[in-house]
Design a protein around this motif. Structure first.
Motif, PDB file in Angstrom:
ATOM      1  N   THR A 257      38.581  46.470  40.107  1.00  0.00           N
ATOM      2  CA  THR A 257      39.375  45.908  41.201  1.00  0.00           C
ATOM      3  C   THR A 257      38.569  46.031  42.491  1.00  0.00           C
ATOM      4  O   THR A 257      38.230  47.122  42.918  1.00  0.00           O
ATOM      5  CB  THR A 257      40.708  46.666  41.349  1.00  0.00           C
ATOM      6  OG1 THR A 257      41.396  46.611  40.097  1.00  0.00           O
ATOM      7  CG2 THR A 257      41.560  46.058  42.433  1.00  0.00           C
ATOM      8  N   VAL A 258      38.255  44.873  43.099  1.00  0.00           N
ATOM      9  CA  VAL A 258      37.438  44.876  44.306  1.00  0.00           C
ATOM     10  C   VAL A 258      38.307  45.080  45.532  1.00  0.00           C
ATOM     11  O   VAL A 258      39.479  44.712  45.522  1.00  0.00           O
ATOM     12  CB  VAL A 258      36.617  43.559  44.412  1.00  0.00           C
ATOM     13  CG1 VAL A 258      35.569  43.511  43.329  1.00  0.00           C
ATOM     14  CG2 VAL A 258      37.498  42.338  44.380  1.00  0.00           C
ATOM     15  N   PRO A 259      37.804  45.648  46.616  1.00  0.00           N
ATOM     16  CA  PRO A 259      36.439  46.159  46.768  1.00  0.00           C
ATOM     17  C   PRO A 259      36.254  47.493  46.034  1.00  0.00           C
ATOM     18  O   PRO A 259      37.179  48.294  45.934  1.00  0.00           O
ATOM     19  CB  PRO A 259      36.284  46.336  48.268  1.00  0.00           C
ATOM     20  CG  PRO A 259      37.654  46.595  48.769  1.00  0.00           C
ATOM     21  CD  PRO A 259      38.574  45.823  47.852  1.00  0.00           C
ATOM     22  N   CYS A 260      35.045  47.685  45.523  1.00  0.00           N
ATOM     23  CA  CYS A 260      34.728  48.919  44.818  1.00  0.00           C
ATOM     24  C   CYS A 260      33.212  49.112  44.821  1.00  0.00           C
ATOM     25  O   CYS A 260      32.464  48.235  45.252  1.00  0.00           O
ATOM     26  CB  CYS A 260      35.253  48.873  43.378  1.00  0.00           C
ATOM     27  SG  CYS A 260      34.603  47.513  42.394  1.00  0.00           S
TER      28      CYS A 260
ATOM     29  N   LYS B 141      28.671  38.586  47.008  1.00  0.00           N
ATOM     30  CA  LYS B 141      29.223  39.556  46.069  1.00  0.00           C
ATOM     31  C   LYS B 141      29.189  40.975  46.615  1.00  0.00           C
ATOM     32  O   LYS B 141      30.115  41.738  46.428  1.00  0.00           O
ATOM     33  CB  LYS B 141      28.441  39.475  44.757  1.00  0.00           C
ATOM     34  CG  LYS B 141      29.016  40.292  43.642  1.00  0.00           C
ATOM     35  CD  LYS B 141      28.264  40.015  42.337  1.00  0.00           C
ATOM     36  CE  LYS B 141      28.897  40.746  41.178  1.00  0.00           C
ATOM     37  NZ  LYS B 141      28.202  40.457  39.916  1.00  0.00           N
ATOM     38  N   PHE B 142      28.101  41.343  47.287  1.00  0.00           N
ATOM     39  CA  PHE B 142      27.903  42.702  47.799  1.00  0.00           C
ATOM     40  C   PHE B 142      27.696  42.685  49.306  1.00  0.00           C
ATOM     41  O   PHE B 142      27.107  41.750  49.846  1.00  0.00           O
ATOM     42  CB  PHE B 142      26.677  43.356  47.148  1.00  0.00           C
ATOM     43  CG  PHE B 142      26.719  43.369  45.643  1.00  0.00           C
ATOM     44  CD1 PHE B 142      27.614  44.179  44.972  1.00  0.00           C
ATOM     45  CD2 PHE B 142      25.871  42.573  44.902  1.00  0.00           C
ATOM     46  CE1 PHE B 142      27.654  44.198  43.580  1.00  0.00           C
ATOM     47  CE2 PHE B 142      25.898  42.581  43.517  1.00  0.00           C
ATOM     48  CZ  PHE B 142      26.794  43.392  42.854  1.00  0.00           C
ATOM     49  N   ASP B 143      28.178  43.739  49.979  1.00  0.00           N
ATOM     50  CA  ASP B 143      27.964  43.808  51.420  1.00  0.00           C
ATOM     51  C   ASP B 143      27.232  45.066  51.869  1.00  0.00           C
ATOM     52  O   ASP B 143      26.839  45.166  53.029  1.00  0.00           O
ATOM     53  CB  ASP B 143      29.282  43.678  52.182  1.00  0.00           C
ATOM     54  CG  ASP B 143      30.157  44.914  52.060  1.00  0.00           C
ATOM     55  OD1 ASP B 143      29.999  45.686  51.087  1.00  0.00           O
ATOM     56  OD2 ASP B 143      31.010  45.121  52.942  1.00  0.00           O
ATOM     57  N   ASN B 144      27.044  46.034  50.963  1.00  0.00           N
ATOM     58  CA  ASN B 144      26.405  47.284  51.365  1.00  0.00           C
ATOM     59  C   ASN B 144      25.889  48.002  50.119  1.00  0.00           C
ATOM     60  O   ASN B 144      26.259  47.652  48.997  1.00  0.00           O
ATOM     61  CB  ASN B 144      27.411  48.164  52.113  1.00  0.00           C
ATOM     62  CG  ASN B 144      26.740  49.252  52.917  1.00  0.00           C
ATOM     63  OD1 ASN B 144      25.527  49.326  53.001  1.00  0.00           O
ATOM     64  ND2 ASN B 144      27.540  50.115  53.516  1.00  0.00           N
ATOM     65  N   HIS B 145      25.064  49.002  50.333  1.00  0.00           N
ATOM     66  CA  HIS B 145      24.592  49.841  49.230  1.00  0.00           C
ATOM     67  C   HIS B 145      24.439  51.281  49.719  1.00  0.00           C
ATOM     68  O   HIS B 145      24.326  51.523  50.922  1.00  0.00           O
ATOM     69  CB  HIS B 145      23.254  49.335  48.685  1.00  0.00           C
ATOM     70  CG  HIS B 145      22.077  49.701  49.547  1.00  0.00           C
ATOM     71  ND1 HIS B 145      21.728  48.994  50.672  1.00  0.00           N
ATOM     72  CD2 HIS B 145      21.198  50.729  49.456  1.00  0.00           C
ATOM     73  CE1 HIS B 145      20.672  49.559  51.230  1.00  0.00           C
ATOM     74  NE2 HIS B 145      20.328  50.615  50.518  1.00  0.00           N
TER      75      HIS B 145
ATOM     76  N   LYS C 264      30.857  46.225  46.096  1.00  0.00           N
ATOM     77  CA  LYS C 264      31.223  44.920  45.561  1.00  0.00           C
ATOM     78  C   LYS C 264      32.468  44.383  46.250  1.00  0.00           C
ATOM     79  O   LYS C 264      33.494  45.043  46.324  1.00  0.00           O
ATOM     80  CB  LYS C 264      31.481  45.059  44.064  1.00  0.00           C
ATOM     81  CG  LYS C 264      31.696  43.800  43.313  1.00  0.00           C
ATOM     82  CD  LYS C 264      31.822  44.123  41.829  1.00  0.00           C
ATOM     83  CE  LYS C 264      31.945  42.902  40.988  1.00  0.00           C
ATOM     84  NZ  LYS C 264      32.060  43.241  39.568  1.00  0.00           N
ATOM     85  N   LEU C 265      32.351  43.153  46.774  1.00  0.00           N
ATOM     86  CA  LEU C 265      33.479  42.495  47.447  1.00  0.00           C
ATOM     87  C   LEU C 265      34.169  41.476  46.561  1.00  0.00           C
ATOM     88  O   LEU C 265      35.377  41.295  46.635  1.00  0.00           O
ATOM     89  CB  LEU C 265      32.992  41.791  48.711  1.00  0.00           C
ATOM     90  CG  LEU C 265      32.419  42.688  49.802  1.00  0.00           C
ATOM     91  CD1 LEU C 265      31.865  41.853  50.931  1.00  0.00           C
ATOM     92  CD2 LEU C 265      33.487  43.634  50.312  1.00  0.00           C
ATOM     93  N   HIS C 266      33.386  40.764  45.751  1.00  0.00           N
ATOM     94  CA  HIS C 266      33.908  39.695  44.887  1.00  0.00           C
ATOM     95  C   HIS C 266      33.173  39.732  43.544  1.00  0.00           C
ATOM     96  O   HIS C 266      32.070  40.244  43.444  1.00  0.00           O
ATOM     97  CB  HIS C 266      33.689  38.315  45.523  1.00  0.00           C
ATOM     98  CG  HIS C 266      34.261  38.199  46.883  1.00  0.00           C
ATOM     99  ND1 HIS C 266      35.615  38.084  47.114  1.00  0.00           N
ATOM    100  CD2 HIS C 266      33.678  38.199  48.098  1.00  0.00           C
ATOM    101  CE1 HIS C 266      35.837  38.003  48.421  1.00  0.00           C
ATOM    102  NE2 HIS C 266      34.673  38.076  49.031  1.00  0.00           N
ATOM    103  N   ASP C 267      33.816  39.170  42.532  1.00  0.00           N
ATOM    104  CA  ASP C 267      33.154  39.042  41.214  1.00  0.00           C
ATOM    105  C   ASP C 267      32.193  37.899  41.176  1.00  0.00           C
ATOM    106  O   ASP C 267      32.155  36.986  41.828  1.00  0.00           O
ATOM    107  CB  ASP C 267      34.186  38.893  40.094  1.00  0.00           C
ATOM    108  CG  ASP C 267      34.819  40.240  39.784  1.00  0.00           C
ATOM    109  OD1 ASP C 267      34.125  41.256  39.888  1.00  0.00           O
ATOM    110  OD2 ASP C 267      36.006  40.249  39.425  1.00  0.00           O
TER     111      ASP C 267
END
Length: 115
Positions: free
Chosen positions: A61-64, A91-95, A112-115
């Motif tokens: 379930t995003v965000p995760c 799909k991703f905004d950070n690491h 992860k923001l979206h699949d």
């Protein structure tokens, strides 16, 4: 006769070096125990614990935070994380890079923001 003299000289030299190392190590340990470690000497690390919520723990379930892989160093992990986020900004905004549970490597987690 010369060979025995050389062997004796080498043995004496090796013994001096080994005993010198023992004295240095003992002195270093005693000095380390008497002074607190400097905070600036520790390597900079973004996180010591895994980020939450983990995608694998919350049914994706995003965000995760999605675990990707591990690297030997924080530098390599951060470079790979930046590249992964830049490659798929939708799909991703950070690491983040986190020390692995066994302390051997550094795990890369992508937000992860979206699949």
């Amino acid at each position: 006769m010369r060979i025995w003299a050389r062997v004796a000289a080498c043995t004496a030299s090796a013994a001096a070096v080994i005993s010198g190392l023992g004295v240095s190590t003992t002195t270093a340990h005693a000095a380390a125990g008497s002074h607190p470690p400097a905070a600036a000497a520790a390597p900079a690390r973004p996180l010591d614990n895994e980020p939450a919520p983990s995608c694998s723990d919350n049914n994706n379930t995003v965000p995760c935070w999605e675990y990707q892989t591990w690297y030997w160093t924080y530098d390599n992990c951060n470079k790979a994380g930046t590249n992964a986020v830049n490659a798929d900004r939708g799909k991703f905004d950070n690491h983040v890079c986190v020390l692995t549970g066994n302390g051997v490597g550094v795990g890369l987690w992508l937000h992860k923001l979206h699949d």
